[in-house]
Scaffold this active site. Structure first.
Site, short mmCIF file in Angstrom:
data_model
loop_
_atom_site.label_atom_id
_atom_site.label_comp_id
_atom_site.label_asym_id
_atom_site.label_seq_id
_atom_site.Cartn_x
_atom_site.Cartn_y
_atom_site.Cartn_z
N GLU A 129 0.83 -1.20 0.00
CA GLU A 129 0.00 0.00 0.00
C GLU A 129 0.87 1.25 0.00
O GLU A 129 0.40 2.35 0.28
CB GLU A 129 -0.96 0.01 1.19
CG GLU A 129 -0.28 0.01 2.55
CD GLU A 129 -1.25 0.27 3.67
OE1 GLU A 129 -2.00 -0.65 4.02
OE2 GLU A 129 -1.26 1.40 4.19
N CYS A 180 -2.92 -4.62 4.84
CA CYS A 180 -1.81 -5.45 5.32
C CYS A 180 -1.79 -6.88 4.77
O CYS A 180 -0.93 -7.66 5.14
CB CYS A 180 -1.82 -5.51 6.84
SG CYS A 180 -1.44 -3.96 7.62
N THR A 202 3.69 2.12 15.47
CA THR A 202 3.90 0.76 14.96
C THR A 202 4.19 0.68 13.45
O THR A 202 4.76 -0.31 13.00
CB THR A 202 2.65 -0.12 15.22
OG1 THR A 202 1.52 0.53 14.68
CG2 THR A 202 2.46 -0.37 16.70
N ARG A 218 -10.43 1.96 18.13
CA ARG A 218 -10.69 0.64 18.72
C ARG A 218 -11.56 -0.24 17.84
O ARG A 218 -11.61 -1.46 18.03
CB ARG A 218 -11.33 0.82 20.11
CG ARG A 218 -10.37 1.45 21.11
CD ARG A 218 -11.01 1.65 22.44
NE ARG A 218 -11.33 0.39 23.09
CZ ARG A 218 -12.00 0.30 24.23
NH1 ARG A 218 -12.41 1.39 24.84
NH2 ARG A 218 -12.26 -0.87 24.76
N THR A 262 -10.92 -1.05 15.03
CA THR A 262 -10.02 -1.92 14.25
C THR A 262 -9.82 -3.27 14.93
O THR A 262 -9.26 -4.18 14.32
CB THR A 262 -8.63 -1.26 14.04
OG1 THR A 262 -8.07 -1.00 15.32
CG2 THR A 262 -8.74 0.02 13.26
N HIS A 267 -1.37 -12.17 11.84
CA HIS A 267 -0.95 -10.79 11.55
C HIS A 267 -0.67 -10.04 12.85
O HIS A 267 -1.40 -10.18 13.83
CB HIS A 267 -2.05 -10.09 10.73
CG HIS A 267 -1.75 -8.64 10.48
ND1 HIS A 267 -0.65 -8.25 9.76
CD2 HIS A 267 -2.38 -7.51 10.89
CE1 HIS A 267 -0.64 -6.92 9.71
NE2 HIS A 267 -1.66 -6.46 10.39
N ASN A 300 4.90 -2.94 12.70
CA ASN A 300 4.00 -3.58 11.74
C ASN A 300 4.49 -3.28 10.33
O ASN A 300 4.46 -2.13 9.89
CB ASN A 300 2.57 -3.04 11.93
CG ASN A 300 1.57 -3.64 10.95
OD1 ASN A 300 1.92 -4.48 10.13
ND2 ASN A 300 0.33 -3.21 11.05
N SER A 304 -6.94 -4.60 6.41
CA SER A 304 -8.09 -3.74 6.70
C SER A 304 -8.92 -3.54 5.46
O SER A 304 -8.44 -3.61 4.34
CB SER A 304 -7.60 -2.39 7.22
OG SER A 304 -7.04 -2.54 8.49
#
Lengths: 340, 132
Positions: free
Chosen positions: A76, A107, A148, A196, A198, A231, A263, A293
């Site tokens: 991405e 991701c 991250t 949150r 997520t 992940h 990440n 996502s």
């Protein structure tokens, strides 16, 4: 989906530079630190093309000579909005008789590439292909993601089974929904997310859905796996989802890298796969579940066959020890947060 | 650098494509059409080895405008494992590691960008992999 393909070579590249999350917190006065200790950051002269090259060279050397008939790069953070990274990479690597294209699914674009290449090999359309996940992940200054969002790349050469393969891809499942947990509009430099939200409806729902389906389809149980890779957006989520699904910390620990590299987005689970393959042995079974996502999860059953025949290979965790810390000002300059 | 000249030379820049004399075996980088050793015009393309040793280096703090973003820019004088010598940019530099005789390997990095709308120029850079 049943596969009939093999991992012939693998490689992971994590840039040499790190920033401590307490350094990010120092600048933004955001408390002690992030959920992780450090994150890997690409140098000023690195992007996903250069990192993909590094990972691909390792994977190709391990796989040995042979054709590469498809190069799929999942990311991405493409250097160009229009101009495929895959074609630049194919030219540098010297494979011009090849399909080359870029993929995006937050991701999980790296595991998408792996599934597609494996599908082409399994169906007999190609003999060997290169699947890559790579990102120089973006995090808005002071946003939670900035702690991250890291940089890295991983590559796997997938081909027909020949008896000497590193591992066999046995089965995969994908699960997707329309979930607005994280997104980035065209031309915007940083992604947006719903905090949150997520977690439960995004990360946990999609990974548990794909893994439960995978276990149901194959008749396998958590105890049938030597390793489990989930992940890693932060250090906590993969452990939590693993426990919910019935996996032990011992199965998870070898692949957990978020604390020290952050990440790496599209590279995330494939970098972890490299670390696990480095220490696995014949007969070990690996469960790998990515999350992207938007949202979706790809889950795989991978069976280890043999140690790679590559004398010059240095295990990933050994290479990760050779890092250089930089402060926020250098990080901000290199990642384009401040400009001349 | 213009996009077309970069495109013409991209294999030299990203794959270290040089040349070898079919008559006397001398190797060259960048590629030459006439052998500098024996004068033969019978040359063939040859990728250079990606490993060698660092002979010396210099540090640029005032490079030409294309490279200003990357200051300080380190340039290494490198002897490849086939004996061919070249001057090349260095990557991931820790100055204390730049010792004569250090083993280096080539990778591909960004050399420069033609502004925010132009193309990105990629090319070889060398990094230290082992101290002498």
């Amino acid at each position: 989906m049943k596969h009939n393909s093999a991992i012939l070579g693998y490689g992971a590249y994590v840039p040499r530079y790190r920033i401590r999350t307490e350094e990010i917190a120092r600048v933004w006065q955001g408390g002690g630190s992030g959920p992780n200790k450090m994150k890997a950051i690409a140098s000023q002269d690195e992007d996903i093309l250069t990192m993909s090259y590094e990972a691909a060279v390792q994977a190709l050397r391990m796989a040995g000579s042979g054709p590469i008939q498809a190069i799929l790069v999942g990311s991405e953070s493409k250097p160009y909005a229009v101009k495929p990274t895959g074609s630049i990479l194919s030219d540098i690597l010297g494979f011009n008789q090849t399909l080359a294209v870029d993929l995006e699914f937050a991701c999980k674009a790296g595991t998408e590439a792996m599934q597609m290449i494996s599908g082409m090999v399994s169906s007999g359309v190609i003999e060997r292909g290169l699947a890559i996940g790579a990102d120089t992940a973006q995090g808005r200054p002071a946003d939670d993601l900035e702690y991250t969002a890291g940089s890295g790349a991983a590559a796997v050469v997938i081909g027909r089974r020949n008896g000497n393969e590193v591992a066999r891809i046995e089965y995969s499942v994908s699960y997707v929904t329309d979930t607005p947990d994280f997104w980035r509009r065209p031309t915007r430099p940083y992604p947006s997310h719903l905090g949150r939200f997520t977690g439960e409806p995004a990360y946990f729902h999609h990974i548990t859905s794909s893994v439960k389906q995978l276990l149901s389809d194959t008749g396998l149980k958590p105890e049938d796996f030597t390793y489990a890779i989930f992940h890693q957006p932060n250090p906590r989520f993969p452990v939590e989802v693993g426990r919910r699904l019935g996996f032990t910390d011992a199965q998870l620990r070898p692949g957990l890298l978020n604390e020290i590299i952050g990440n790496t987005y599209s590279a995330n689970t494939l970098v972890a796969l490299s670390a696990v393959l480095d220490e696995s042995k014949k007969g070990d079974r690996i469960l790998l579940a990515s999350f992207g996502s938007g949202a979706g999860s790809d889950a795989f059953v991978i069976e280890v066959n043999s140690k790679p025949d590559d004398d010059g290979y240095i295990p990933l965790k050994e290479r990760l020890k050779n890092y250089i810390e930089v402060d926020y000002s250098i990080y901000a300059r290199w990642r384009g947060k401040i400009r001349k | 650098m213009l996009p077309i000249s970069y495109w013409r030379n991209r294999k030299i820049y990203t794959r270290l494509l040089g040349s070898r004399c079919k008559k006397c075996g001398a190797e060259f980088f960048p590629p030459v059409k006439v052998c500098k050793k024996c004068g033969s015009r019978e040359m063939e393309e040859l990728e250079m080895p990606k490993t060698g040793v660092l002979v010396s280096f210099t540090k640029l703090t005032e490079p030409s405008y294309e490279f200003e973003e990357y200051v300080p820019l380190y340039l290494g004088f490198i002897r490849l494992d086939n004996g061919v010598q070249l001057v090349a940019p260095l990557a991931d530099v820790v100055e204390e590691e730049l010792k004569p005789g250090a083993r280096v390997e080539a990778t591909v990095r960004k050399w420069a960008e033609d502004g925010e709308e132009g193309i990105i120029f990629y090319g070889y850079k060398f990094r230290v992999v082992k101290q002498p």
